[in-house]
Design an enzyme around this catalytic site. Structure first.
Site, mmCIF file in Angstrom:
data_model
loop_
_atom_site.group_PDB
_atom_site.id
_atom_site.type_symbol
_atom_site.label_atom_id
_atom_site.label_comp_id
_atom_site.label_asym_id
_atom_site.label_seq_id
_atom_site.Cartn_x
_atom_site.Cartn_y
_atom_site.Cartn_z
ATOM 1 C CG ASP A 66 -0.267 -0.377 2.518
ATOM 2 O OD1 ASP A 66 0.832 -0.967 2.518
ATOM 3 O OD2 ASP A 66 -0.846 -0.071 3.560
ATOM 4 C CD GLU A 78 8.322 2.426 6.157
ATOM 5 O OE1 GLU A 78 7.503 1.596 6.551
ATOM 6 O OE2 GLU A 78 8.007 3.520 5.684
#
Length: 352
Positions: free
Chosen positions: A129, A307
């Site tokens: 996403d 991340e």
């Protein structure tokens, strides 16, 4: 950290009381799943500890698998044979976690806005996403912008590779699922495999055709060991070499399209690097070297792990999407630790 892993897996098993593992621990995630990695988590724990306790969780694992087959699958006819594959699919309704952004994105769409919101939630269910991978424009092409997201109308390669590996793992615990895994390999080769290009590609339910752009997910069946002929794995590695995705010193980009979304170029994500390294045995040391070097350069510069990373940046954190890049992250640390353990003796401080 086996006790930590044990507790995390037990929490996930408890969450399957909802029928699946929700996308997060919040009320509004009650109808949206995570990608179904639970069975592989149990398998990894069992291999690491030889603790048979979690094998008693087989009914729970089968419940999660059953949810995906009953609620997230479609059947298609190809040359007179029916094939069933999985997709991401969530009911309509505005996603609460990005309420203002998604309200503005749907402005002017009137009756189509509920569809867009459902598709955005399906994109979140995928974990990607968001990405150009989910775009289908008015002409049915894999093109457009975020408002053209049609996640539920795509049969994703990586989800079906994951389901195939899940079926084979469950079959090792329960032989009744062996036939399901064999049928999925047949379905993936009928609908997703492209023999000319030598890789698997997401399949559009709207255009009844494959999306032929490069995404790291195109190689997922190699990681899952879900193909019928050894030469298919060899062809897939050749596809990876010819794609241009290996031309970056700091990792393999998620795609080669710079859409501004975080699951696209130039971002590289730890779990996808891990999958590729497991797949590409001949390239594994080189890919591991690139990734650890990127992590190290970023840590030296920012004193943090991230991340995701920019494949062009020599340690530059990734960007794009709806929020600032996040510090820390379990999958970054976990992938780095596993690669250091597995390949550390062959890594060099000089880089590539």
């Amino acid at each position: 950290m086996t006790s930590t892993a044990h507790g995390m897996i037990q929490n996930f098993l408890d969450l399957v009381s909802y029928g699946f593992i929700p996308n997060g621990g919040r009320i509004y995630y009650e109808r949206r799943s995570q990608p179904p990695f639970l069975t592989l988590m149990v398998e990894s724990f069992f291999k690491a500890t030889n603790d048979t306790e979690f094998l008693a969780a087989l009914p729970v694992l089968k419940d999660e698998y059953g949810f995906w087959m009953q609620n997230r699958s479609v059947a298609l006819d190809v040359a007179g044979a029916e094939h069933r594959l999985n997709r991401f699919h969530v009911e309509a309704g505005l996603p609460p976690e990005s309420y203002t952004d998604d309200l503005e994105l749907a402005e002017g769409l009137s009756e189509l806005r509920e569809q867009l919101w459902a598709e955005l939630k399906a994109g979140a269910e995928s974990g990607w996403d968001f990405s150009s991978r989910w775009y289908i424009d008015a002409e049915g092409h894999n093109d457009g912008a975020l408002k053209d997201t049609r996640t539920s109308q795509i049969l994703p390669v990586d989800l079906n590779a994951l389901m195939c590996r899940t079926e084979r793992t469950l079959a090792s615990f329960c032989r009744a699922l062996e036939q399901a895994a064999a049928r999925r390999v047949e379905a993936m080769e009928a609908l997703l495999w492209d023999p000319e290009r030598g890789a698997w590609f997401d399949y559009s339910l709207l255009s009844k055709s494959k999306h032929l752009e490069f995404y790291t997910s195109n190689l997922a069946p190699v990681w899952a060991e879900c193909f019928s002929l050894p030469e298919m794995g060899e062809r897939a590695m050749q596809y990876l070499k010819e794609s241009g995705a290996l031309n970056f010193p700091n990792g393999v980009p998620t795609s080669l399209r710079e859409s501004g979304q975080q699951w696209d170029y130039p971002n590289a994500w730890p779990p996808l690097q891990h999958m590729l390294i497991e797949e590409a045995q001949q390239l594994a040391l080189d890919l591991a070297q690139r990734w650890i070097r990127t992590n190290w350069l970023a840590y030296n510069e920012y004193e943090a792990m991230f991340e995701k990373y920019d494949v062009n940046g020599d340690g530059k954190p990734g960007g794009g999407g709806e929020y600032e890049v996040q510090l820390g992250f379990g999958w970054t640390n976990g992938v780095a630790l596993q690669l250091l353990q597995q390949y550390g003796a062959g890594l060099t401080s000089a880089g590539r």
